[in-house]
Enzyme design. Structure first.
Site, mmCIF file in Angstrom:
data_model
loop_
_atom_site.group_PDB
_atom_site.id
_atom_site.type_symbol
_atom_site.label_atom_id
_atom_site.label_comp_id
_atom_site.label_asym_id
_atom_site.label_seq_id
_atom_site.Cartn_x
_atom_site.Cartn_y
_atom_site.Cartn_z
ATOM 1 N N HIS A 60 0.882 -1.501 -0.513
ATOM 2 C CA HIS A 60 -0.008 -0.443 -0.205
ATOM 3 C C HIS A 60 0.698 1.095 0.520
ATOM 4 C CE1 HIS A 60 -4.018 1.901 1.732
ATOM 5 N NE2 HIS A 60 -3.198 2.680 1.055
ATOM 6 N N HIS A 62 1.925 4.617 -2.209
ATOM 7 C CA HIS A 62 1.189 6.086 -3.390
ATOM 8 C C HIS A 62 2.581 6.973 -3.552
ATOM 9 C CE1 HIS A 62 -3.238 6.260 -2.542
ATOM 10 N NE2 HIS A 62 -2.671 5.971 -0.977
ATOM 11 N N ASP A 152 -8.884 4.020 -3.692
ATOM 12 C CA ASP A 152 -7.533 4.494 -3.004
ATOM 13 C C ASP A 152 -8.623 5.358 -2.745
ATOM 14 O OD1 ASP A 152 -6.029 6.002 -1.057
ATOM 15 O OD2 ASP A 152 -4.539 4.153 -1.221
ATOM 16 N N HIS A 179 -12.052 0.048 0.148
ATOM 17 C CA HIS A 179 -10.714 1.543 1.412
ATOM 18 C C HIS A 179 -12.088 1.632 2.003
ATOM 19 C CE1 HIS A 179 -7.325 1.358 -0.726
ATOM 20 N NE2 HIS A 179 -7.181 1.916 0.485
ATOM 21 N N HIS A 241 -5.744 -0.060 5.976
ATOM 22 C CA HIS A 241 -5.471 0.307 6.631
ATOM 23 C C HIS A 241 -6.724 0.475 7.579
ATOM 24 C CE1 HIS A 241 -7.669 3.046 4.296
ATOM 25 N NE2 HIS A 241 -6.707 3.437 4.020
ATOM 26 N N ASN A 287 -5.981 9.550 6.867
ATOM 27 C CA ASN A 287 -7.600 8.850 5.883
ATOM 28 C C ASN A 287 -6.960 7.313 6.392
ATOM 29 O OD1 ASN A 287 -10.353 9.172 6.399
ATOM 30 N ND2 ASN A 287 -10.050 10.508 4.307
ATOM 31 N N ASP A 314 0.639 2.404 3.784
ATOM 32 C CA ASP A 314 0.358 3.786 3.213
ATOM 33 C C ASP A 314 1.426 5.039 3.398
ATOM 34 O OD1 ASP A 314 -1.852 5.039 2.036
ATOM 35 O OD2 ASP A 314 -2.948 5.316 3.952
ATOM 36 N N HIS A 318 3.466 14.442 0.159
ATOM 37 C CA HIS A 318 2.735 15.555 -0.181
ATOM 38 C C HIS A 318 3.919 16.350 -0.185
ATOM 39 C CE1 HIS A 318 -1.345 14.386 -0.488
ATOM 40 N NE2 HIS A 318 -2.093 13.810 1.172
HETATM 41 ZN ZN LIG Z 1 -4.099 5.070 0.429
#
Ligand SMILES: [Zn+2]
Length: 444
Positions: A60, A62, A152, A179, A241, A287, A314, A318
C-alpha cells in the site's frame, strides 16, 4: 557477480525457527542456503549477528506518478523503499489520471521498469475514473498486471456495485481491496443523492448510519457491508488500513465464519493516537484518522492474534508546502517507507507485542500471498528464487530525520523519534541497492 552472505540469522517462513546459515547469490538468484558455504569467487558479506529476511513487501504505497510528481515519483518512491529495506511495493491507482484502463496500467508499468530500482507493481481502480459509478474493466486490468482493484480514498457507495465487483473479482481471480473509510467525495455524493431522491431509497442502502455523522460509523459500517457481500458471493476481499476496535471485531467474527477476508494495519494506526495527532499537527493528518488509545490497543492485539494479517505503510507523500498549511487545509497522508521497519522493530517486536518471526512474516510472505506475488518467489527465501533480500541490524540505534529521506515527502509524524533496528542492506535481484539506509547503486 556472486555474493556470499556469511552467518546471518535467517528468518523466513521456510524455517520453523530462525537459523544461522550462509546464503549464496549468483546470477540474480539465491543459489544455495546451508551451513559453511565456500565460494572463492564470491564477494563475502560478514553478517554475523545480523538478521537476513526475504526482501520486505509493502502492498500500500502512493508514488504519485503520473500527475503529481512534485509529491513523489516512481524513482524517488523506489529509492525511499530500498532505503527502508523494501524490495517490492504495490502502488495505489489514485494517480492523476487514475489507473483505470489497461493502457494506463501498461504505460505506468513500463515507466516503472525504467525508473524504479525495486520491484514495482500496481493496483487498478475498481470503478471508472474512481468515481464510484461504473466498474472498470477489471478482467482486462488483471490481464494487464493489476494486483488488486481499489478505489483508494473512497469506499464504493452502492451495494450493487460492490457486489458486482466481488462477483467479477471471484470469476476473474482478482483481489477486491476496498477502502472502507469516510471520504469527502463520498460525503458529497450522499448529500447530492439525498437532494435528488430524498431519504428513502438510495441513501438508506448506505452504511453511513449517522447523518452528517462521524468517521466511526463509516469505517466499521463499510467493512461490515463489504464483508457480508464477500461472504454471500464467496469472493476474496482485503481490507486496507484498519483503524478501529469495532472493525477488528467485525473482521475477527468474519474470519471465524470462514469468510475469505484479510486485513492490514499501518504503523501510524498501531502507534499514534488522535491526542498525539493534535500535538504533532498536519503531519499526523491522515485518513482514516488517528483514533483513541483503546482503538490502538485493539489494532495491536488484532495484529498479534492474526485478525489483522499484515503491516502496510500507506506511504502517502505530500509537498512540505501543502503539509505546512493549517490543519483544515492540509491534505491527508503520512509517509512510511523509510520508518516502517524501525518502528515495527522498536515498538512491536522489542516490547514483545509481535515476535520477530511474526513481524517479518507480516511484511514479507503474508502480503506476498494475499496479493499473489508468492508464486513469483516474492516473500520467500529458498534456492532458485530471485535474490530479493533484506539484512537487518536489530541493535542499530538511529534517529528519524525526515529531511534526510529519499522520499520527496517530509510528512512524517515520527520525526525525531529514536528507533532501534534498521535495514542495513537491501538486495534486489542479487544487486545491492541500499546499504546502511543509503542508496549505493543506481541502475538508471
Ligand atoms: Zn492509501
Amino acid at each position: 557477480m556472486k555474493i556470499l552472505i556469511k552467518n546471518p540469522n535467517v528468518v523466513s517462513s521456510e524455517l520453523e525457527i530462525p537459523k544461522v546459515l550462509d546464503v549464496l547469490i549468483g546470477e540474480g538468484k539465491i543459489s544455495e542456503i546451508s551451513q559453511n558455504i565456500e565460494s572463492p569467487e564470491a564477494s563475502v558479506i560478514d553478517a554475523h549477528g545480523k538478521i537476513l529476511v526475504p526482501g520486505l513487501v509493502d502492498v500500500h504505497v502512493h508514488f504519485r506518478e503520473p500527475g503529481q510528481e512534485y509529491k513523489e515519483d516512481l524513482r524517488t518512491g523506489s529509492l525511499a523503499a530500498a532505503a527502508g529495506g523494501f524490495t517490492t511495493v504495490i502502488a495505489e491507482p489514485n494517480t492523476i489520471p487514475p489507473i483505470d484502463t489497461p493502457t494506463r496500467l501498461r504505460r505506468l508499468l513500463n515507466i516503472a521498469d525504467k525508473k524504479s530500482i525495486i520491484n514495482f507493481y500496481s493496483k487498478s481502480a475498481m470503478t471508472k475514473g474512481m468515481m464510484g459509478h461504473r466498474l472498470a474493466d477489471i478482467v482486462e486490468l488483471k490481464e494487464a498486471g493489476a494486483r488488486a482493484i481499489s478505489d483508494d480514498g473512497n469506499p464504493i457507495p452502492g451495494h450493487r456495485l460492490m457486489r458486482n465487483a466481488l462477483i467479477k473479482g471471484k470469476e476473474g481471480g482478482i483481489l477486491v481491496n476496498p477502502h472502507c473509510e469516510e471520504s469527502a467525495f463520498y460525503r458529497e455524493r450522499i448529500l447530492r443523492q439525498r437532494e435528488k431522491c430524498g431519504h428513502q431509497s438510495f441513501c438508506l442502502q448506505m452504511p453511513y448510519s449517522s447523518p452528517g455523522g462521524g468517521p466511526y460509523t463509516s469505517e466499521a459500517g463499510f467493512i461490515k457491508r463489504d464483508i457480508e457481500l464477500a461472504e454471500k458471493t464467496e469472493a476474496r476481499i482485503h481490507i486496507s488500513h484498519v483503524s478501529l476496535a469495532k472493525s477488528v471485531e467485525i473482521i475477527a467474527d468474519a474470519k471465524k465464519r470462514g469468510v475469505k477476508v484479510t486485513a492490514e494495519a499501518t504503523p501510524h494506526h498501531l502507534l499514534l493516537t488522535e491526542r498525539m495527532a493534535k500535538e504533532i499537527g498536519p503531519n499526523a493528518k491522515v485518513n482514516p484518522p488517528l483514533r483513541s488509545e483503546e482503538d490502538v490497543l485493539a489494532i495491536r492485539e488484532g495484529l498479534a492474534n492474526g485478525t489483522i494479517d499484515i503491516i502496510a505503510s500507506d506511504h502517502a507523500p505530500h509537498s512540505p508546502e501543502e503539509k505546512n498549511r493549517h490543519w483544515d487545509q492540509a491534505p491527508f497522508g503520512i509517509i512510511g517507507l523509510e520508518t516502517t521497519l524501525g518502528l515495527v522493530l522498536t515498538y512491536l517486536v522489542r516490547p514483545g507485542i509481535l515476535t520477530l518471526s511474526q513481524a517479518i512474516e507480516k511484511m514479507t510472505i503474508m502480503p506476498a500471498r494475499i496479493f499473489g506475488l508468492n508464486v513469483l518467489g516474492v516473500g520467500t527465501l529458498r534456492p532458485g528464487v530471485k535474490a530479493d533480500l533484506t539484512l537487518i541490524d536489530l541493535d542499530r540505534k538511529w534517529k528519524v530525520d525526515a529531511n534526510s529521506f529519499y522520499s520527496k515527502g517530509r510528512n512524517c509524524p515520527f520525526n525525531g523519534w529514536e528507533l532501534h533496528g534498521k535495514a542495513i542492506l537491501t538486495i534486489v535481484a542479487g544487486r545491492i541497492v541500499a546499504k546502511e539506509g543509503e542508496i549505493i547503486q543506481d541502475n538508471q
